[in-house]
Motif scaffolding. Structure first.
Motif, short mmCIF file in Angstrom:
data_model
loop_
_atom_site.label_atom_id
_atom_site.label_comp_id
_atom_site.label_asym_id
_atom_site.label_seq_id
_atom_site.Cartn_x
_atom_site.Cartn_y
_atom_site.Cartn_z
N ASP A 1 2.96 -7.71 6.21
CA ASP A 1 2.49 -8.66 5.20
C ASP A 1 2.14 -10.02 5.80
O ASP A 1 1.94 -10.98 5.08
CB ASP A 1 3.55 -8.82 4.12
N SER A 2 2.06 -10.06 7.12
CA SER A 2 1.63 -11.30 7.77
C SER A 2 0.25 -11.16 8.38
O SER A 2 -0.26 -12.08 9.02
CB SER A 2 2.65 -11.71 8.86
N ASP A 3 -0.37 -9.97 8.19
CA ASP A 3 -1.71 -9.72 8.75
C ASP A 3 -2.58 -9.12 7.65
O ASP A 3 -2.35 -7.99 7.20
CB ASP A 3 -1.60 -8.75 9.94
N ALA A 4 -3.58 -9.85 7.20
CA ALA A 4 -4.41 -9.41 6.07
C ALA A 4 -5.26 -8.19 6.40
O ALA A 4 -5.74 -7.49 5.50
CB ALA A 4 -5.33 -10.56 5.62
N SER A 5 -5.43 -7.87 7.70
CA SER A 5 -6.22 -6.69 8.07
C SER A 5 -5.39 -5.43 8.07
O SER A 5 -5.91 -4.33 8.29
CB SER A 5 -6.86 -6.90 9.45
N VAL A 6 -4.10 -5.56 7.86
CA VAL A 6 -3.19 -4.40 7.84
C VAL A 6 -2.66 -4.22 6.43
O VAL A 6 -1.96 -5.08 5.89
CB VAL A 6 -2.02 -4.61 8.82
N ASN A 7 -2.99 -3.08 5.83
CA ASN A 7 -2.52 -2.76 4.48
C ASN A 7 -2.89 -1.31 4.18
O ASN A 7 -3.65 -0.69 4.93
CB ASN A 7 -3.14 -3.71 3.45
#
Length: 235
Positions: A47-53
């Motif tokens: 949840d600290s990297d917007a490209s990871v989800n």
């Protein structure tokens, strides 16, 4: 006068809302979306990297971009160890990576990764090795040798082998039928041998004792003189 004020404040703190529930406690905090990618921390694996989800695009970067528990699935490249440095790798030593690791190549087609002279497309030489990795050994580069059982230097056309060099007891195929031994059981017979009177075709010309027999005359009366009309050629 101080005591009534304290009691009043205490009573105010214990008031309940109109529904009768206690408002003195705080509500449970809602899940946060720290990176603002639309996925809260309950489902976002980073949840600290917007490209990871969970809806992220998997790219080859050593990260689980789509939060499915796998890293670089279906986007990495297979490379193969090239121990002999001939630019062809060992198909039995693959490695998945995003970029070419040191000592690896992209082609895993080497049939012998311990010999830099052996690889697909190499020149086939006569050495009992599959130099070009095509599954055949010494194809089109061997010589034919004929068995020379009697040791006269001429071989038997019916007993031959293909090899890189003459095995013991073999001679090179002359490629000329006139130089083939017609009797490989005796060293007195070979192409070009001197014809002698021994009832053998010594020179392999298809004739026996030609030009070397003697004419004899029948001596029916035993007087030591033969009949010129009754002759025989023999050794």
């Amino acid at each position: 006068m101080r005591i009534p004020i304290v009691i009043a404040l205490f009573a105010l703190g214990c008031q309940t809302d109109k529904s009768g529930s206690d408002t003195s406690g705080s509500e449970e905090a809602a899940p946060l979306d720290n990176d603002g990618d639309g996925y809260d921390s309950d489902v976002d694996c980073n949840d600290s990297d917007a490209s990871v989800n969970p809806g992220g695009l998997e790219v080859c970067d050593g990260i689980d971009n789509d939060c499915d528990g796998e890293i670089d699935e279906d986007v990495s490249t297979t490379f193969y160890a090239d121990a002999d440095g001939d630019s062809y790798g060992d198909p039995d030593t693959p490695a998945e990576a995003c970029s070419l690791p040191a000592g690896y190549v992209s082609a895993g087609t080497d049939c012998n990764d311990d010999d830099a002279e052996v690889y697909p497309g190499a020149v086939e030489v006569c050495n009992e090795i599959d130099d070009d990795c095509d599954g055949d050994v010494d194809e089109d580069v061997t010589d034919t040798y004929l068995a020379d059982a009697d040791g006269d230097g001429f071989g038997d056309a019916d007993a031959w082998v293909d090899a890189c060099e003459a095995p013991e007891g073999y001679v090179a195929d002359p490629g000329d039928d006139t130089l083939i031994d017609c009797d490989d059981t005796t060293d007195a017979v070979w192409p070009g041998a001197p014809e002698v009177c021994d009832e053998l075709d010594n020179d392999c010309d298809g004739e026996v004792d030609e030009g070397v027999t003697t004419i004899y005359y029948a001596d029916l009366d035993g007087d030591g003189y033969g009949d010129s009309g009754v002759t025989s050629e023999a050794c």
